[in-house]
Design a protein around this motif. Structure first.
Motif, PDB file in Angstrom:
ATOM      1  N   GLU A   1      -8.525   6.249  -4.508  1.00 29.49           N
ATOM      2  CA  GLU A   1      -8.320   7.478  -3.764  1.00 29.49           C
ATOM      3  C   GLU A   1      -9.072   8.588  -4.464  1.00 29.49           C
TER       4      GLU A   1
ATOM      5  N   ARG B   1      -8.065  13.331   6.452  1.00 26.72           N
ATOM      6  CA  ARG B   1      -8.058  12.247   5.481  1.00 26.72           C
ATOM      7  C   ARG B   1      -8.902  11.100   6.029  1.00 26.72           C
TER       8      ARG B   1
ATOM      9  N   LEU C   1      -9.832   7.180   5.952  1.00 26.64           N
ATOM     10  CA  LEU C   1      -9.287   5.882   5.544  1.00 26.64           C
ATOM     11  C   LEU C   1     -10.445   4.904   5.702  1.00 26.64           C
TER      12      LEU C   1
ATOM     13  N   PHE D   1       0.449   5.585  -0.199  1.00 29.04           N
ATOM     14  CA  PHE D   1      -0.304   6.845  -0.382  1.00 29.04           C
ATOM     15  C   PHE D   1       0.350   7.920   0.470  1.00 29.04           C
TER      16      PHE D   1
ATOM     17  N   TYR E   1     -10.531  14.329   1.494  1.00 32.04           N
ATOM     18  CA  TYR E   1      -9.960  13.342   0.575  1.00 32.04           C
ATOM     19  C   TYR E   1     -10.060  11.968   1.222  1.00 32.04           C
TER      20      TYR E   1
ATOM     21  N   ILE F   1      -0.237  11.725   2.743  1.00 32.19           N
ATOM     22  CA  ILE F   1      -1.187  12.603   3.418  1.00 32.19           C
ATOM     23  C   ILE F   1      -0.542  13.976   3.539  1.00 32.19           C
TER      24      ILE F   1
ATOM     25  N   LEU G   1      -4.735  -1.110  -1.738  1.00 29.35           N
ATOM     26  CA  LEU G   1      -5.282   0.205  -2.029  1.00 29.35           C
ATOM     27  C   LEU G   1      -6.267   0.066  -3.181  1.00 29.35           C
TER      28      LEU G   1
ATOM     29  N   VAL H   1       0.841  -1.199   0.000  1.00 25.93           N
ATOM     30  CA  VAL H   1       0.000   0.000   0.000  1.00 25.93           C
ATOM     31  C   VAL H   1       0.878   1.252   0.000  1.00 25.93           C
TER      32      VAL H   1
ATOM     33  N   THR I   1      -9.066   7.677   1.200  1.00 23.25           N
ATOM     34  CA  THR I   1      -8.266   6.560   0.722  1.00 23.25           C
ATOM     35  C   THR I   1      -9.044   5.293   1.036  1.00 23.25           C
TER      36      THR I   1
ATOM     37  N   LYS J   1      -7.535  -1.300   7.679  1.00 24.79           N
ATOM     38  CA  LYS J   1      -7.457   0.090   8.135  1.00 24.79           C
ATOM     39  C   LYS J   1      -6.780   0.195   9.507  1.00 24.79           C
TER      40      LYS J   1
END
Lengths: 289, 250, 328
Positions: free
Chosen positions: B230, B32, B34, B24, B218, B26, B227, B22, B220, B42
């Motif tokens: 997004e 954010r 998740l 990504f 945003y 931030i 993932l 994974v 994810t 998670k």
């Protein structure tokens, strides 16, 4: 070399005996999550039963062992029902209760045996097995080893080949998950402590003719059991058996060459060392995640 | 500017892939979200960031520093503080004492000054800080109550307060809305926005989609440790793969 | 906490009465009971220092041996260097603290059951070292002829002056222990006990605080052991067996470990109780064991919780729980 081989043979006999009570302790801890501090006293009660029934009252050895097993198992079941089950949410409380039992059993033994020196049980099996001209093992020890092995093998069959054995192992791995799957944890607890204490009773019966019997003999037993349990990995039965045999050989050899106290100190240091290197023991698997 | 980077993070438990490669990022100042179905990884991700788990492979970089091998308390000192699933508080301590534990990094005491009373000024400053945060969270009146006696909403607010007292730069919130009714959720959303306005970056794991969509800028999405997508709340809401994952998962 | 003024007056009255009892008691007792009073005073320090260790939620089984480390330190330093008691007691504490600090590295890798058993093993190994190395530690018969200290011309062989002396030492130690528990350090220890991950998530290094509690607790245990040997004049490995450790455990648990004064109540009440069943001789351990079980099953918070329980049942109806820590 002769001394060495003889020590190995004696160590193996000891190992079988160690394994009997260590495995019981592991089983009880694994399934019920409680450290039974009175486990050594259960072995003591087993040995005292042999002294009373066999040495004093003249009952034959084998039936006396059977009575010892039943008696100790009943004590174990009572402990589960009266002490461990009500305190299940708090493992410390269970441990403290078992210390209470320890005191009570010691006093009962002292009352039964009376004051005075340690008791001895004359070996019911006389004679000595001689191997390779040099190696001498008294038949009493051969008997003890054979029965230990038989008991451990039966336990292994019970745990791996029967449905109930599976249930026990499931609870030991994850109590909550087992409960969710409908396994009755009260029943598995009863069986675990039943089997664990029966083995302690048997161990007491086997050791009785080979040692001095007194109300405080449980202390050495529990120290040994802790070492074996830790070295073998707390959750692992096969680890406990392996560790019991290795530790018995280790202890016997060091006792022969350096003396008993040094042997025990080395065992304790070994145990702490194992804990440093691998807190879950030689055979243990980490289940923290 | 990104405050936290996940680079190919993988976490394996025995044969189970809890997180599978994974990556990504931030940004500073975000809220954010998740999200993902149960078992998507998670919480595992949170535990990896906060140092409670070690990634099997990959790296987590916080403000340019690789977090590899760092203990939870060190990561907390660096400014990442997590809150816990369900209500994790010191139930046996008062509200004030709970929050005071959060002041550990800024005003820890040693035994000698504690016994001799040498750090009174520092302790006074800590108490003031705690009272400020309790005020901010609307808990001033309850400061002497036991944490276990608080209603659910206040318990969650207190969990936030403990984290805030430690003056984090980034907060990982693990299902702060679980089990709340609409009113409590609204109140908590307000608190969360206030926290963000004070300059703290927030990462939110949450199942309550209304709260997530309302709060986060945003999102994810994780699914089976991978993932999945997004994007902004609107993009995610209309993403076919996400819809499929949620429907298939339930 | 509320109505602070009245509380203080009550407190002062209580303190005055307690002080009077503590000062007068030895003069009313037989020689045998004076001995017992001194041991009781020392054991109060043993249980209170043990409670500090348990604040983080870890129960060790090495505390009695830590007392022994202090006792042997005193015996060796008196026999070889003729040190005065002002030096031997702190030295006893430091020695026990040092041993604890060394043991932290293996022992505090473990928690819960593993820590309990590991501490038991380490303690037993230390104790057996005293048995084995006869040249240094005198083996099973231990070290004898530890001369009673003479301070300001007062011979401490006499129990009454020694009682007052140990009362002073123990009181000072208790004040320090109390202040530690009610400081930020104490709050952190409590926090680690109740929710270690939550404490860690706000930057608490749980390992360091566990170590701190263990070392400090052992320090005061060492002093308690030192006090014991200075009075007895001899020390043997058998004074610090798992048997004695179990007694410490019983005193703390029966008294109640949630409050500072719980263990003190436990050790005082059980010592008096033990004395009153002296005539049962052989039965005594069983009576103890039975009491222990009953107290775990029916009074899990210990004797300390009885007043609150009575109040709850018969009176105001407020919850028997109270915050374990007061405000700073």
């Amino acid at each position: 070399m002769e001394l060495f081989l003889q020590s190995i043979a004696n160590g193996l006999v000891q190992g079988g005996f160690f394994a009997l009570f260590a495995v019981g302790l592991v089983l009880i801890f694994g399934v019920m999550g409680v450290v039974n501090f009175a486990h050594g006293e259960l072995v003591m009660v087993g040995a005292f039963t042999i002294w009373v029934l066999h040495a004093q009252a003249g009952l034959a050895y084998i039936p006396a062992i059977a009575v010892a097993i039943v008696l100790v198992t009943v004590i174990g079941l009572l402990m589960e029902r009266l002490l461990f089950r009500p305190t299940r949410s708090d493992p410390l409380a269970g441990l403290i209760c078992s210390i209470g039992v320890l005191f009570i059993l010691q006093v009962i033994a002292a009352l039964v045996g009376g004051d005075g020196p340690s008791k001895q049980v004359p070996p019911p099996y006389q004679g000595t097995l001689v191997m390779f001209d040099a190696l001498r093992i008294p038949y009493q020890r051969v008997f003890s080893l054979a029965i230990s092995v038989a008991a451990l093998v039966s336990l292994w069959f019970f745990l791996t080949q029967t449905k109930f054995g599976w249930a026990l192992r499931a609870v030991a791995m994850d109590r909550e998950a087992a409960e969710l799957q409908g396994i009755n944890t009260n029943r598995t607890s009863m069986v675990a402590i039943g089997v664990g204490t029966a083995l302690a009773g048997l161990a007491g019966g086997l050791i009785a003719p080979l040692t001095n019997i007194n109300p405080h003999m449980g202390h050495n037993v529990i120290v040994t059991a802790f070492i074996v349990t830790i070295v073998g990995g707390v959750g692992s039965l096969s680890g406990a058996v392996l560790a019991a045999i290795l530790y018995a050989l280790f202890h016997t050899l060091i006792t022969v060459y350096f003396g008993g106290t040094i042997a025990t100190i080395s065992g304790l240091v070994l145990m702490v060392a194992v804990l440093i290197v691998k807190p879950t023991g030689l055979m243990g698997v980490s289940i923290s995640e | 500017m990104s405050i936290l980077e996940m680079n190919n993070v993988t976490k394996q438990f025995g044969g189970l892939m809890a997180l599978d490669d994974v990556s990504f990022q931030i940004d500073e100042g975000e809220i954010r979200g998740l999200i993902g179905p149960n078992g998507a990884g998670k919480s595992t991700m949170f535990k990896n960031i906060a140092g409670f788990y070690k990634p099997t492979s990959g790296s987590i970089v916080y403000r340019g520093v690789n977090l590899e091998g760092k203990q939870p308390h060190t990561i907390a000192e660096m400014g990442i503080v997590r809150t816990f699933q369900e209500t994790t508080l010191f139930q046996e301590l008062s509200v004030f004492e709970n929050a005071l534990v959060g002041a550990h990094i800024k005003s820890r005491s040693n035994v000698f000054s504690a016994v001799l009373g040498l750090d009174r000024l520092k302790q006074q400053a800590a108490s003031e800080k705690v009272m400020d945060v309790l005020e901010f969270m609307g808990l001033t009146e309850r400061k002497d109550q036991l944490a276990s006696e608080l209603p659910l909403g206040s318990q969650r607010a207190l969990a936030l307060a403990i984290a805030l007292v430690s003056e984090p730069r980034m907060m990982l919130m693990d299902e702060p809305f679980a089990g709340m009714n609409a009113e409590e959720t609204n109140h908590m959303m307000g608190l969360t926005r206030k926290v963000r306005e004070s300059g703290i970056t927030i990462v939110l794991v949450e199942h309550d989609m209304k709260a997530v969509m309302g709060l986060c800028n945003y999102l994810t999405v994780l699914n089976f440790g991978k993932l999945l997508a997004e994007g902004t709340p609107d993009e995610i809401r209309n993403n076919d793969r996400v819809i499929e994952a949620y429907l298939g998962g339930v | 906490m509320n109505s602070k003024g009245g509380f203080t007056i009550q407190r002062m009255l209580f303190g005055a009465v307690l002080l009077a009892i503590l000062l007068v008691t030895p003069h009313l007792l037989s020689f045998h009971h004076k001995d017992l009073l001194i041991f009781l005073t020392i054991n109060v320090l043993a249980v209170c220092s043990y409670r500090l260790v348990t604040l983080t939620g870890e129960w060790s089984l090495i505390h009695a041996v830590m007392m022994g480390v202090g006792a042997y330190t005193v015996a060796l330093s008196v026999n070889h260097f003729e040190l005065a008691i002002w030096f031997t007691l702190p030295l006893a504490g430091v020695a026990a603290g040092l041993v604890a600090a060394l043991l932290c590295f293996p022992l505090l890798r473990m928690t819960q059951f593993y820590f309990l058993i590991g501490s038991f093993a380490a303690g037993e190994a230390i104790r057996l070292t005293w048995v084995e190395f006869v040249g240094v530690f005198g083996g099973t018969s231990g070290l004898r002829g530890v001369e009673a200290p003479i301070v300001w011309g007062i011979d401490f062989l006499d129990p009454i002056p020694y009682y007052y002396f140990s009362l002073c030492v123990v009181t000072i130690c208790l004040i320090i222990l109390y202040r530690i528990e009610h400081s930020r350090v104490g709050l952190t220890l409590h926090a680690i006990h109740w929710k270690a991950p939550l404490a860690e998530s706000v930057g608490v290094d749980a390992w360091r605080y566990r170590a701190l509690a263990f070392i400090l607790g052992s320090f005061f245990a060492g002093i308690a052991g030192g006090l014991k040997v200075q009075y007895l004049g001899s020390v043997t490995p058998n004074q610090f067996t798992i048997g004695f450790m179990v007694f410490i455990l019983i005193w703390v648990i029966v008294g109640g470990y949630n409050k500072f004064y719980g263990p003190i109540i436990g050790v005082v009440v059980l010592t008096i109780f033990d004395e009153s069943i002296r005539s049962f001789e052989i039965m005594r351990p069983a009576i103890y064991g039975g009491m222990l079980i009953l107290s775990i099953l029916f009074l899990p918070l210990g004797l300390e919780s009885i007043p609150a329980k009575l109040k709850f049942w018969f009176g105001s109806g407020t919850s028997p729980d109270e915050p374990p820590l007061s405000d700073q």
